[in-house]
Design an enzyme around this catalytic site. Structure first.
Site, PDB file in Angstrom:
ATOM      1  CG  HIS A 168     -40.534 -19.207   3.626  1.00  9.88           C
ATOM      2  ND1 HIS A 168     -40.481 -18.402   4.239  1.00  9.88           N
ATOM      3  CD2 HIS A 168     -39.707 -20.497   4.293  1.00  9.88           C
ATOM      4  CE1 HIS A 168     -40.618 -19.047   4.819  1.00  9.88           C
ATOM      5  NE2 HIS A 168     -39.693 -20.084   5.597  1.00  9.88           N
ATOM      6  CD  GLU A 179     -37.963 -24.274   9.798  1.00  9.67           C
ATOM      7  OE1 GLU A 179     -37.345 -25.225   9.662  1.00  9.67           O
ATOM      8  OE2 GLU A 179     -38.764 -22.688   8.697  1.00  9.67           O
TER       9      GLU A 179
END
Length: 218
Positions: free
Chosen positions: A4, A84
């Protein structure tokens, strides 16, 4: 695989104290990083479609949106196993920094954050995701390309699992930068290679094991 773009937490870690990790957005710079990577990816795809698996975190979805792949996207699948590494529900800055120091001493793969995961936990869920990915690839209508919109540690662990890297080699690798792309390219013999290696903070070979690690003094 793309990490990201820059998130608000990459710019200011104190946001972890008050915003759930999965709700943390991109910064303006992060959006621009994703747009630039999207242009590079579109050139590489050269009109071919891609099936997208995206982490359920806001910053991953915003990265995919900013990439603006348009009609090249065959479908988008939200994939929680690409999230994550879990550190804590709300991260107290001082405590997390102390744990990061402990992780540096103990090792990134095995150290488990209190209320969170270890790198080996993420490795296990990546292994589970890969089984799903293989099943999807067997479908005759599957797109000729796959894109994972995910996070830095997750990208490294995906490659570790794919290429059967040792833990010792994994420990030597740095995360890719925000908005950086890594591509697994299939060769003529059907094998895959990584287009750009991860940088290393210490020299290690892909075959190094704990036997090759510096001895621990105690």
């Amino acid at each position: 695989m793309i990490r990201h773009g820059q998130s608000a937490a990459n710019a200011d870690t104190s946001i972890y104290n008050r915003v759930p990790d999965y709700r943390i957005p991109l910064t303006e710079r992060g959006v621009e990083q994703a747009k630039a990577t999207g242009e590079r990816l579109k050139r590489a795809l050269d009109g071919q479609q891609v099936c997208v698996y995206v982490s359920p975190y806001l910053r991953a979805y915003q990265t995919l949106e900013a990439m603006n792949l348009g009609d090249l996207t065959e479908r988008v699948i939200e994939e929680p196993r690409l999230r994550e590494q879990d550190w804590a529900n709300f991260q107290i800055a001082g405590d997390i920094e102390d744990q990061k120091e402990l992780r540096n001493l103990y090792g990134h793969f095995f150290y488990r954050f209190r209320e969170g995961e270890s790198g080996s936990d993420v490795y296990d869920r990546i292994s589970s995701f890969m089984e799903t990915l293989y099943r999807h690839w067997e479908k005759p209508t599957y797109a000729p390309n796959t894109l994972l919109v995910t996070h830095g540690l997750t990208m490294r662990l995906f490659c570790m699992r794919w290429f059967h890297w040792t833990v010792e080699y994994f420990e030597s690798l740095n995360n890719p930068g925000n908005g950086e792309l890594r591509t697994l390219l299939r060769n003529d013999d059907g094998q895959y290679s990584l287009d750009t290696a991860f940088s290393q903070w210490v020299a290690r070979s892909v075959d190094d094991s704990v036997l090759d690690a510096p001895p621990v003094r105690f």
